[in-house]
Design an enzyme around this catalytic site. Sequence first.
Site, PDB file in Angstrom:
ATOM      1  N   HIS A   1       0.818  -1.225   0.000  1.00 18.51           N
ATOM      2  CA  HIS A   1       0.000   0.000   0.000  1.00 18.51           C
ATOM      3  C   HIS A   1       0.851   1.275   0.000  1.00 18.51           C
ATOM      4  O   HIS A   1       0.304   2.382  -0.001  1.00 18.51           O
ATOM      5  CB  HIS A   1      -0.923   0.047   1.220  1.00 18.51           C
ATOM      6  CG  HIS A   1      -1.914  -1.076   1.301  1.00 18.51           C
ATOM      7  ND1 HIS A   1      -2.789  -1.375   0.271  1.00 18.51           N
ATOM      8  CD2 HIS A   1      -2.180  -1.976   2.289  1.00 18.51           C
ATOM      9  CE1 HIS A   1      -3.543  -2.415   0.639  1.00 18.51           C
ATOM     10  NE2 HIS A   1      -3.192  -2.804   1.833  1.00 18.51           N
TER      11      HIS A   1
ATOM     12  N   ASP B   1      -2.526 -11.161  -1.352  1.00 23.44           N
ATOM     13  CA  ASP B   1      -3.008 -10.571  -0.102  1.00 23.44           C
ATOM     14  C   ASP B   1      -4.524 -10.338  -0.197  1.00 23.44           C
ATOM     15  O   ASP B   1      -5.071 -10.151  -1.292  1.00 23.44           O
ATOM     16  CB  ASP B   1      -2.281  -9.251   0.137  1.00 23.44           C
ATOM     17  CG  ASP B   1      -2.552  -8.646   1.510  1.00 23.44           C
ATOM     18  OD1 ASP B   1      -1.755  -8.885   2.430  1.00 23.44           O
ATOM     19  OD2 ASP B   1      -3.567  -7.919   1.648  1.00 23.44           O
TER      20      ASP B   1
ATOM     21  N   ASP C   1      -3.960 -12.701   4.934  1.00 23.61           N
ATOM     22  CA  ASP C   1      -5.189 -12.213   5.567  1.00 23.61           C
ATOM     23  C   ASP C   1      -6.435 -12.703   4.836  1.00 23.61           C
ATOM     24  O   ASP C   1      -7.554 -12.381   5.245  1.00 23.61           O
ATOM     25  CB  ASP C   1      -5.197 -10.682   5.706  1.00 23.61           C
ATOM     26  CG  ASP C   1      -4.453  -9.954   4.609  1.00 23.61           C
ATOM     27  OD1 ASP C   1      -4.061 -10.597   3.610  1.00 23.61           O
ATOM     28  OD2 ASP C   1      -4.269  -8.725   4.735  1.00 23.61           O
TER      29      ASP C   1
HETATM   30 ZN   LIG Z   1      -3.751  -7.206   3.476  1.00 27.57          ZN
END
Ligand SMILES: [Zn+2]
Length: 350
Positions: free
Chosen positions: A124, A161, A248
């Site tokens: 990110h 992810d 995640d």
């Molecule tokens: Zn993540």
Amino acid sequence: MSTAYVYDRLYLAHDQPQHPENSRRLQQTMQHLREAGVLPRLKPLRARDASLNEVALVHQPTYIERLQNLAEGGGGWLDGDTYVSTHSFAAALRAAGGMLQAVEATLGEDVENAFALVRPPGHHALADRGMGFCLFNNAAIAARVALRHHHLDRVLIVDFDLHHGNATQDAFFDDPRVLYFSTHQYPYYPGSGHWQETGRGAGLGYTVNVPLPAGVGDVGYQRVFDSILVPVARRFRPEIILVSAGYDAHWSDPLGMMLLSVSGYFALVRTLVSLAGELCSGHLVLTLEGGYSLEALPLCIGATFSALLGDAHAHDPLGPAPQDEGSVNAIIERVKGVHKLGEWESGADR
Ligand SMILES: [Zn+2]
């Protein structure tokens, strides 16, 4: 040929104990890898610090300086999610450098694939600001260094992810040398990753987003990999595959609503190992992104190493998701349409 890993105690010094992205994630992972007998099977690589010039291949000097000042001044927050502690700048340089070390080893003689067990995570982190728990974009820096210093022409980044890697997409949106492929829960943080986001200019077609509804699990993810990632990778012919490895999307993760199991992750990584073997001499390098269940994360990483080592099975004491998973048929058809993936090339061997 061997499987290598990168780890450094400095990765624990970036910490905020109350935050989901805290040092226990890696501490418990290392403890599990030791206890499960995985570490002795791996070649340890010594992490180095990324140079400021290497970091600046992705990030603006004003942001790098701001981050350094914030950390050295005692820390603070880049946004409501993203903390900086006293040692965060040093940890972030070594996280990026750890990934670079893993890439360098893999492009050398005796390491086939590698996993950089680094913190803070990266996908990110935009050119001019960190966000979403991420400070420097470790995968993007590695891709730029691979292009610039190792003279590669084609780098594939696979991001499994839970979240869309908005910053990695952003870094290479107009660059046909780096193909960014992402599966992610959608709509969800950070909001980007629609299937119609496919690149810009010369990079058009080199961003492949597979936004998934909540509730997709092992069967759906594997179908997406087999019917979209595999043909896309064969068409692109990467010289190395980098992976933003986030866990995640495991069914027990506290931040996500996806239903992957440890065995499901194992199967996805086996697909990546097989693709790398077919297309790029096995050159496959993972970097740790998310994964916030302190029980599932170490097991998922253990299973990932089992796949990298070529094991036939992985240890999955948590088992499959407790509920049924949703369908991926609609999104697969949309992505195949926008990227012109005909039936004939979508894994005819399956
Ligand atoms: Zn993540």
